[in-house]
Design a protein around this motif. Structure first.
Motif, PDB file in Angstrom:
ATOM      1  N   LYS A   1      -0.473   3.622  -3.117  1.00 48.32           N
ATOM      2  CA  LYS A   1      -0.098   2.701  -1.476  1.00 48.32           C
ATOM      3  C   LYS A   1       0.241   3.502  -0.451  1.00 48.32           C
ATOM      4  O   LYS A   1      -0.018   4.524   0.206  1.00 48.32           O
ATOM      5  CB  LYS A   1       1.655   3.528  -2.344  1.00 48.32           C
ATOM      6  N   GLY A   2       0.314   2.522   0.635  1.00 48.15           N
ATOM      7  CA  GLY A   2      -0.088   2.807   1.707  1.00 48.15           C
ATOM      8  C   GLY A   2      -1.932   2.888   2.889  1.00 48.15           C
ATOM      9  O   GLY A   2      -1.677   3.372   3.537  1.00 48.15           O
ATOM     10  N   VAL A   3      -2.816   2.479   1.956  1.00 46.57           N
ATOM     11  CA  VAL A   3      -3.700   3.280   1.643  1.00 46.57           C
ATOM     12  C   VAL A   3      -4.653   1.616   2.770  1.00 46.57           C
ATOM     13  O   VAL A   3      -5.705   1.817   3.141  1.00 46.57           O
ATOM     14  CB  VAL A   3      -5.042   3.056   0.689  1.00 46.57           C
ATOM     15  N   GLY A   4      -4.256   0.630   2.345  1.00 43.58           N
ATOM     16  CA  GLY A   4      -4.204  -0.233   3.386  1.00 43.58           C
ATOM     17  C   GLY A   4      -4.682  -1.656   2.022  1.00 43.58           C
ATOM     18  O   GLY A   4      -5.618  -2.648   2.797  1.00 43.58           O
ATOM     19  N   LYS A   5      -4.046  -1.863   1.381  1.00 47.52           N
ATOM     20  CA  LYS A   5      -4.813  -2.986   0.375  1.00 47.52           C
ATOM     21  C   LYS A   5      -3.983  -4.540   0.603  1.00 47.52           C
ATOM     22  O   LYS A   5      -4.645  -5.266   0.579  1.00 47.52           O
ATOM     23  CB  LYS A   5      -4.329  -2.926  -1.458  1.00 47.52           C
TER      24      LYS A   5
ATOM     25  N   LYS B   1      -4.382  -9.661   3.605  1.00 44.56           N
ATOM     26  CA  LYS B   1      -3.885 -10.694   4.692  1.00 44.56           C
ATOM     27  C   LYS B   1      -5.596 -11.000   5.060  1.00 44.56           C
ATOM     28  O   LYS B   1      -5.335 -12.566   5.245  1.00 44.56           O
ATOM     29  CB  LYS B   1      -3.436  -9.532   5.127  1.00 44.56           C
ATOM     30  N   ARG B   2      -6.164 -10.051   4.896  1.00 43.26           N
ATOM     31  CA  ARG B   2      -7.500 -10.207   5.961  1.00 43.26           C
ATOM     32  C   ARG B   2      -8.146 -11.320   5.158  1.00 43.26           C
ATOM     33  O   ARG B   2      -8.604 -12.229   5.588  1.00 43.26           O
ATOM     34  CB  ARG B   2      -8.302  -9.330   6.761  1.00 43.26           C
ATOM     35  N   ALA B   3      -8.294 -11.465   3.944  1.00 44.74           N
ATOM     36  CA  ALA B   3      -9.266 -12.140   3.303  1.00 44.74           C
ATOM     37  C   ALA B   3      -8.703 -13.712   3.121  1.00 44.74           C
ATOM     38  O   ALA B   3      -9.346 -14.384   2.955  1.00 44.74           O
ATOM     39  CB  ALA B   3      -9.814 -11.418   1.484  1.00 44.74           C
ATOM     40  N   ARG B   4      -7.018 -13.416   3.192  1.00 45.83           N
ATOM     41  CA  ARG B   4      -6.856 -14.853   3.438  1.00 45.83           C
ATOM     42  C   ARG B   4      -7.238 -15.666   4.321  1.00 45.83           C
ATOM     43  O   ARG B   4      -6.941 -17.598   4.627  1.00 45.83           O
ATOM     44  CB  ARG B   4      -4.731 -14.694   2.774  1.00 45.83           C
ATOM     45  N   LEU B   5      -7.377 -15.312   5.486  1.00 42.07           N
ATOM     46  CA  LEU B   5      -6.755 -15.629   6.766  1.00 42.07           C
ATOM     47  C   LEU B   5      -8.314 -16.009   7.018  1.00 42.07           C
ATOM     48  O   LEU B   5      -8.905 -16.867   7.581  1.00 42.07           O
ATOM     49  CB  LEU B   5      -7.129 -14.497   7.961  1.00 42.07           C
ATOM     50  N   HIS B   6      -9.294 -15.167   6.525  1.00 40.72           N
ATOM     51  CA  HIS B   6     -11.558 -15.531   5.976  1.00 40.72           C
ATOM     52  C   HIS B   6     -11.549 -17.200   5.908  1.00 40.72           C
ATOM     53  O   HIS B   6     -11.417 -17.833   6.321  1.00 40.72           O
ATOM     54  CB  HIS B   6     -11.709 -14.616   5.429  1.00 40.72           C
TER      55      HIS B   6
ATOM     56  N   LEU C   1      -3.953  -4.230  -6.801  1.00 44.73           N
ATOM     57  CA  LEU C   1      -2.831  -2.932  -7.878  1.00 44.73           C
ATOM     58  C   LEU C   1      -2.942  -1.243  -7.471  1.00 44.73           C
ATOM     59  O   LEU C   1      -3.793  -0.793  -6.932  1.00 44.73           O
ATOM     60  CB  LEU C   1      -3.676  -2.827  -9.170  1.00 44.73           C
ATOM     61  N   ARG C   2      -1.676  -0.549  -7.350  1.00 40.13           N
ATOM     62  CA  ARG C   2      -1.947   1.075  -6.991  1.00 40.13           C
ATOM     63  C   ARG C   2      -2.676   2.109  -7.957  1.00 40.13           C
ATOM     64  O   ARG C   2      -2.946   1.435  -9.262  1.00 40.13           O
ATOM     65  CB  ARG C   2      -0.438   1.416  -7.764  1.00 40.13           C
ATOM     66  N   SER C   3      -3.499   3.070  -7.679  1.00 41.57           N
ATOM     67  CA  SER C   3      -4.501   3.274  -8.874  1.00 41.57           C
ATOM     68  C   SER C   3      -4.152   4.131  -9.582  1.00 41.57           C
ATOM     69  O   SER C   3      -4.289   3.933 -10.187  1.00 41.57           O
ATOM     70  CB  SER C   3      -5.073   4.923  -7.413  1.00 41.57           C
TER      71      SER C   3
ATOM     72  N   TRP D   1     -12.577   0.204  -5.470  1.00 45.12           N
ATOM     73  CA  TRP D   1     -11.422   1.147  -4.945  1.00 45.12           C
ATOM     74  C   TRP D   1     -11.504   1.002  -3.389  1.00 45.12           C
ATOM     75  O   TRP D   1     -12.424   1.380  -2.465  1.00 45.12           O
ATOM     76  CB  TRP D   1     -12.254   2.749  -5.490  1.00 45.12           C
ATOM     77  N   LEU D   2     -10.249   1.020  -2.768  1.00 43.62           N
ATOM     78  CA  LEU D   2     -10.239   1.330  -1.606  1.00 43.62           C
ATOM     79  C   LEU D   2      -9.893   2.568  -0.839  1.00 43.62           C
ATOM     80  O   LEU D   2      -9.018   3.327  -1.368  1.00 43.62           O
ATOM     81  CB  LEU D   2      -9.145   0.193  -1.102  1.00 43.62           C
ATOM     82  N   SER D   3     -10.904   3.526  -0.373  1.00 42.29           N
ATOM     83  CA  SER D   3     -10.710   4.491  -0.220  1.00 42.29           C
ATOM     84  C   SER D   3     -11.000   4.691   1.719  1.00 42.29           C
ATOM     85  O   SER D   3     -12.056   4.082   1.676  1.00 42.29           O
ATOM     86  CB  SER D   3     -10.789   6.101  -0.896  1.00 42.29           C
ATOM     87  N   TRP D   4     -10.112   5.851   2.446  1.00 43.03           N
ATOM     88  CA  TRP D   4     -10.832   6.039   3.785  1.00 43.03           C
ATOM     89  C   TRP D   4     -11.051   7.147   3.820  1.00 43.03           C
ATOM     90  O   TRP D   4     -10.877   8.304   3.456  1.00 43.03           O
ATOM     91  CB  TRP D   4      -9.835   5.761   4.674  1.00 43.03           C
TER      92      TRP D   4
END
Length: 484
Positions: free
Chosen positions: A52-56, A61-66, A214-216, A238-241
């Motif tokens: 949670k809070g990682v930017g999913k 949202k950006r994919a839908r704008l695409h 989905l939360r990890s 997996w989304l990570s920064w």
């Protein structure tokens, strides 16, 4: 120099939730990465997993704008849509539960696309037919749209509708799929069935593509509890920064606020010292004038020490410090502004994980607060660091006077508690390397380091984000517990 009004703070550092951000401003500062590229690929099922809070939500949202830019029909399903379909009683057969979800998802999609015109398709017999023969679903939607102009929902762009009638391509987005999650056996079974239903639909007609957040921790429990999920593993992203990525995210927001059109790759190539001196210095003192281990360090060292590799953490930290700058009528965030925000920030992050995981362990708050250093531990520099033995001893002592239970009936052992604390990012794995540097690992990248049966040689530490909440009476001691 900016005036730190609430409006300017939101514009400077971004909204705390992607869905609250105006589309134009969101497009300006969005940072693209390989995860985003994988998300918008033409594969039929994409499951975006991260804490949670990682930017999913931001990536979805950006994919839908695409999609909107390319006139691709997309549907955004809300938690309310999903809960409206959720079955109210136990279904013994997993196969029947998957079929139930297939019918429910297709019905929601039809309602979103056709509005009231979907009523003819929503009877039980027709939906059962679509679920058993998914390839007939898109043609039925196109046929209904072709009957008369305006059969599509009124909020759909005409060019998008025309493109859908030609291609049949449809992207379905589901965020917050785990809202209300309690880690119960029923929850695990339900989400597993829902994921399998989406896989079945998209495999039957690859024009129907699902993009899910989905939360990890939810994925981890579902993946380790249900053998059927091995079939969806290849669809997981997996989304990570890294900390550098997160610093660049906030840097680009600052640059675009001041009207600087700077390519994201140019920012990413900067080292952190240059980012601080060239960009962050526009809004915050570049050198933190603290004491002890944080005496005259560059401010990015302080900021990144307190983030849990989640962009939202840094956004919240900057919001809190900027509001204190506003209260003091300062034109730049001072070290005092930043330092005075630590305790509130720490309390909020601790409350976040209590709220997020209370459904898994009712007495999580007692467990976390009991992890504070004892009077004797506070006298040592390693008061928040633990070897495996030291951590096991502390948890054993806690379990002697606090009754802990997992909601799903999982046995409570010292090892299972360590794994839980690691999963929720309360503790992180650490190892001192031969060159004196510290290697740190988080759950979403190294899920098996807290394995109940194997010791991988890592020690543990309570993440700095929580330390002020655990030791509010001695702020300097908390700072002294932090390394550079």
């Amino acid at each position: 120099m900016p005036v730190f009004s609430d409006e300017n703070i939101a514009k400077l550092f971004g909204a705390e939730a992607a869905e609250d951000e105006p589309d134009d401003r969101f497009r300006e500062y969005f940072i693209y990465n390989n995860t985003y590229d994988n998300l918008i690929s033409n594969l039929p099922l994409r499951i975006l997993v991260g804490h949670k809070g990682v930017g999913k939500s931001a990536l979805l949202k950006r994919a839908r704008l695409h999609d909107a830019d390319n006139k691709v029909l997309s549907v955004w399903l809300t938690p309310g849509d999903i809960s409206a379909v959720s079955i109210s009683q136990e279904v013994a057969s997993f196969i029947k539960l998957v079929e139930y979800w297939k019918q429910g998802i297709l019905a929601i999609i039809a309602r979103h696309i056709l509005g009231e015109a979907a009523n003819d398709l929503l009877n039980k017999e027709r939906m059962a037919g679509f679920a058993s023969r998914v390839v007939s679903f898109v043609p039925a939607l196109v046929s209904k749209m072709s009957e008369k102009v305006g059969a599509a929902a009124p909020d759909l762009n005409r060019a998008v509708v025309d493109n859908f009638m030609k291609t049949g391509v449809l992207n379905v987005y589901i965020d917050d799929i785990d809202r209300g999650w309690s880690a119960s056996k029923a929850d695990i079974k339900n989400i597993s069935a829902l994921l399998n239903a989406m896989r079945d639909i998209s495999n039957s007609d690859r024009r129907i593509r699902f993009r899910i957040g989905l939360r990890s921790d939810v994925y981890f429990l579902v993946r380790t509890s249900d053998e059927s999920t091995d079939k969806i593993e290849a669809n997981v992203i997996w989304l990570s920064w890294t900390n550098h990525d997160i610093l660049c995210i906030i840097a680009k927001r600052i640059e675009t606020f001041f009207g600087v059109d700077r390519n994201q790759n140019d920012i990413l190539k900067l080292n952190q010292t240059d980012i601080t001196n060239q960009i962050l210095s526009k809004v915050i003192e570049p050198t933190y004038l603290g004491k002890g281990r944080w005496e005259k360090v560059l401010v990015h060292v302080v900021l990144l020490s307190l983030t849990r590799q989640r962009p939202r953490d840094l956004v919240k930290l900057m919001h809190g410090a900027a509001k204190r700058a506003a209260a003091g009528a300062h034109s730049i965030i001072t070290s005092a502004n930043l330092g005075s925000s630590f305790e509130e920030y720490s309390n909020e992050r601790l409350q976040d994980i209590i709220n997020e995981f209370r459904s898994e362990m009712r007495d999580i708050e007692k467990l976390l607060l009991e992890m504070k250093p004892t009077r004797k531990e506070r006298t040592t520099a390693e008061s928040y660091q633990f070897s495996n033995d030291k951590l096991s001893k502390k948890i054993t002592e806690i379990m002697s006077h606090v009754v802990l239970k997992f909601s799903n009936g999982r046995p409570v052992t010292v090892k299972s508690i360590i794994q839980f604390l690691y999963k929720i990012d309360f503790i992180t794995a650490r190892k001192e390397l031969a060159d004196g540097t510290i290697e740190r690992r988080f759950f979403d990248r190294s899920r098996f380091l807290a394995n109940e049966f194997t010791d991988f040689g890592f020690d543990w530490e309570i993440h700095p984000a929580y330390r002020w909440a655990l030791q509010p009476q001695d702020i300097q001691a908390v700072i002294d517990s932090l390394g550079r």
